[in-house]
Design a protein around this motif. Structure first.
Motif, PDB file in Angstrom:
ATOM      1  N   GLY A 100       0.844  -1.127  -0.039  1.00 62.69           N
ATOM      2  CA  GLY A 100      -0.053  -0.111   0.012  1.00 62.69           C
ATOM      3  C   GLY A 100       0.903   1.214   0.008  1.00 62.69           C
ATOM      4  O   GLY A 100       2.304   1.410   0.303  1.00 62.69           O
ATOM      5  N   GLY A 101       0.168   2.390  -0.140  1.00 61.79           N
ATOM      6  CA  GLY A 101       0.601   3.645  -0.331  1.00 61.79           C
ATOM      7  C   GLY A 101       1.283   4.002   1.068  1.00 61.79           C
ATOM      8  O   GLY A 101       2.421   4.817   1.465  1.00 61.79           O
ATOM      9  N   ASN A 171       1.280  16.078  -2.482  1.00 69.00           N
ATOM     10  CA  ASN A 171       0.070  15.280  -2.692  1.00 69.00           C
ATOM     11  C   ASN A 171      -0.784  15.838  -3.739  1.00 69.00           C
ATOM     12  O   ASN A 171      -1.353  16.610  -3.349  1.00 69.00           O
ATOM     13  CB  ASN A 171      -0.461  14.607  -1.428  1.00 69.00           C
ATOM     14  N   ASN A 175      -5.645  14.830  -1.314  1.00 69.82           N
ATOM     15  CA  ASN A 175      -6.644  14.749  -0.049  1.00 69.82           C
ATOM     16  C   ASN A 175      -6.118  15.472   0.939  1.00 69.82           C
ATOM     17  O   ASN A 175      -4.752  15.448   1.453  1.00 69.82           O
ATOM     18  CB  ASN A 175      -6.287  13.262   0.135  1.00 69.82           C
ATOM     19  N   ASP A 203       3.207  11.800  -3.433  1.00 67.25           N
ATOM     20  CA  ASP A 203       2.008  10.863  -3.325  1.00 67.25           C
ATOM     21  C   ASP A 203       1.122  11.110  -4.516  1.00 67.25           C
ATOM     22  O   ASP A 203       0.369  12.225  -4.494  1.00 67.25           O
ATOM     23  CB  ASP A 203       1.410  11.268  -1.746  1.00 67.25           C
ATOM     24  N   VAL A 205      -1.443   8.983  -5.059  1.00 72.79           N
ATOM     25  CA  VAL A 205      -2.309   7.653  -4.911  1.00 72.79           C
ATOM     26  C   VAL A 205      -3.712   8.046  -5.898  1.00 72.79           C
ATOM     27  O   VAL A 205      -4.279   6.987  -6.020  1.00 72.79           O
ATOM     28  CB  VAL A 205      -2.275   7.289  -3.518  1.00 72.79           C
ATOM     29  N   SER A 233      -0.617   3.631  -5.754  1.00 69.38           N
ATOM     30  CA  SER A 233      -0.969   2.708  -4.985  1.00 69.38           C
ATOM     31  C   SER A 233      -2.524   2.158  -5.953  1.00 69.38           C
ATOM     32  O   SER A 233      -3.080   3.000  -6.645  1.00 69.38           O
ATOM     33  CB  SER A 233      -1.792   3.252  -3.745  1.00 69.38           C
ATOM     34  N   TYR A 320     -13.064  13.767  -2.738  1.00 72.11           N
ATOM     35  CA  TYR A 320     -13.381  14.505  -1.730  1.00 72.11           C
ATOM     36  C   TYR A 320     -13.779  15.919  -2.161  1.00 72.11           C
ATOM     37  O   TYR A 320     -13.191  16.476  -3.121  1.00 72.11           O
ATOM     38  CB  TYR A 320     -12.216  14.724  -0.695  1.00 72.11           C
TER      39      TYR A 320
HETATM   40  N1  PLP Z   1      -1.904   8.948   0.468  1.00 74.21           N
HETATM   41  C1  PLP Z   1      -3.015   9.456   0.558  1.00 74.21           C
HETATM   42  C2  PLP Z   1      -3.142  11.106   0.297  1.00 74.21           C
HETATM   43  C3  PLP Z   1      -4.268   8.980   1.036  1.00 74.21           C
HETATM   44  O1  PLP Z   1      -5.356   9.534   0.992  1.00 74.21           O
HETATM   45  C4  PLP Z   1      -4.141   7.710   1.300  1.00 74.21           C
HETATM   46  C5  PLP Z   1      -5.247   7.001   1.858  1.00 74.21           C
HETATM   47  O2  PLP Z   1      -6.459   7.486   1.913  1.00 74.21           O
HETATM   48  C6  PLP Z   1      -2.749   7.024   1.342  1.00 74.21           C
HETATM   49  C7  PLP Z   1      -1.774   7.727   1.019  1.00 74.21           C
HETATM   50  C8  PLP Z   1      -2.614   5.750   1.671  1.00 74.21           C
HETATM   51  O3  PLP Z   1      -3.369   4.872   0.760  1.00 74.21           O
HETATM   52  P1  PLP Z   1      -3.163   3.221   0.802  1.00 74.21           P
HETATM   53  O4  PLP Z   1      -2.067   2.877   1.996  1.00 74.21           O
HETATM   54  O5  PLP Z   1      -4.292   2.583   0.961  1.00 74.21           O
HETATM   55  O6  PLP Z   1      -2.478   2.891  -0.493  1.00 74.21           O
END
Ligand code: PLP
Length: 391
Positions: A100-101, A171, A175, A203, A205, A233, A320
């Protein structure tokens, strides 16, 4: 005997910002009907075709230890995807498959931040960022942004905090704000990274969820591939949040060190999950999975255009909406609690994502269109009532 401060400082000692979410969960457990617009979890499950690939792989015997950097076919597929999207030459040696991320966020900071180094990140931020940075023994330093700039960072503000910094985490698509950084913003970031010799942790994702403009990876900017670590991710792009699979893309030498880190921590990602991800990347499902959020964002634009109390931060990407509720006279936290009590609608206070988002709320577009439109209409009416009471 003492516990390491790397562990005990993980939550920073303050509120973790999840109080509204937890109250909503309690209400649901007690039998209340609550519209949940809090977390970034799709309202669909992983596609049956992906699950079938996972099952076939597991039944076919891919249940033993998988090779640690990732199975070659998946690393190749990720490299091809990244190269196609960014134009930057990318091969298997540039890719590490991660659980995962989130694990990738931890690993990239572990890789780039010496003990005690400052690690910059953009505020508002995904809630785990500061804890992740503290978890590797670095010092989290938020870079404030402004609603008036659509929450895009100013290069000068990053530069002003860069003394003693090892890394900058960005990012986009973002988010919680929905911002998609344009070329000028990313070029400003790249200049600071060059001038201050910073690693850039990008990031990405949400890179399949872009509603306006284009996703541009900073790794594609001149000279940036050598200092950028991209996090990807399958969670958001393929509704595979529970499968825990993502990646880091970066210089081969860094990936090789990170592979050693994976060996001493997770020992890789289950082979059947990797096979499922490989299938998913070739499945062409990305647009279909993003489509509901695109639709609901359009619904939200219509609903918000009909009133003047709640402001919409331009929602260019991700699942979002960031709403400005300052006209109600409440901060994000008070508004979220009041909305939950009065309307049984759960949203996240902006303050959960840092000081820059104070006076805002984050709404996840993660319920069916009708319920979403209804909830947003009621949220606006509730805000209008509060604002009128201010009067
Ligand atoms: N980065 C951001 C900005 C996210 O919003 C999230 C999950 O909500 C993640 C990373 C982590 O994601 P995951 O670990 O599920 O790949």
């Amino acid at each position: 005997m003492q516990l390491s401060t790397r562990l005990t400082n993980l939550n920073g000692g303050g509120s973790d910002g999840w109080e509204v979410f937890l109250r909503a969960r309690e209400m649901i457990a007690a039998g209340d009907t609550v519209i949940e617009l809090t977390i970034g979890e799709h309202d669909i499950r992983t596609d049956p075709s992906i699950l079938a690939a996972m099952e076939a792989s597991a039944r076919g015997g891919h249940t033993g230890y998988a090779t640690v950097p990732g199975i070659p076919a998946l690393r190749d597929a990720v490299a091809a995807r990244v190269q196609a999207r960014t134009g930057v030459r990318t091969g298997r040696a540039n890719v590490l498959i991660t659980p995962g991320g989130q694990a990738a966020l931890f690993m990239t900071h572990h890789a780039t931040c010496p003990e005690g180094a400052r690690a910059l990140f953009i505020d508002p931020y995904y809630a785990t960022y500061p804890g992740t940075i503290r978890g590797v023994g670095a010092v989290p330093v938020p870079v404030r942004t402004h609603a008036a700039d659509g929450f895009r960072p100013r290069a000068a503000d990053i530069d002003a905090l860069a003394d003693g910094a090892a890394s900058l985490l960005i990012n986009s698509p973002n988010n919680p704000t929905g911002a998609v950084y344009d070329r000028a913003t990313l070029e400003g970031i790249a200049t600071v990274c060059h001038d201050r010799d910073l690693w850039l942790i990008s990031d990405e994702v949400y890179d399949t969820q872009v509603w306006q403009g284009d996703h541009l990876s900073p790794r594609a900017l001149p000279g940036m591939a050598r200092r950028t670590l991209v996090i990807g991710s399958m969670s958001k792009s393929h509704a595979m949040t529970g499968s825990r699979i993502g990646w880091i893309v970066g210089p081969a030498e860094v990936i090789s060190h990170l592979s050693a880190l994976a060996t001493v921590t997770t020992y890789g990602v289950p082979g059947f999950v990797q096979d499922a991800a490989l299938f998913a990347l070739g499945s062409g499902l990305e647009d279909q999975i993003a489509a509901p959020f695109r639709r609901r964002r359009a619904l939200a634009q219509d609903i918000l255009a009909r009133q003047n109390t709640v402001g919409l931060i331009p929602a260019e990407g991700a699942m979002y909406l960031m709403l400005d509720i300052r006209a109600t006279g409440l901060d994000g936290r008070a508004f979220a609690f009041a909305l939950l009590d009065a309307e049984k609608i759960a949203v996240m206070p902006g303050e959960s994502f840092g000081q820059s988002a104070a006076g805002h709320i984050r709404v996840a577009m993660t319920v069916a269109d009708d319920a979403f439109a209804d909830a947003l209409g009621r949220l606006c009416a509730f805000a209008e009532g509060l604002a009128a009471g201010q009067g």
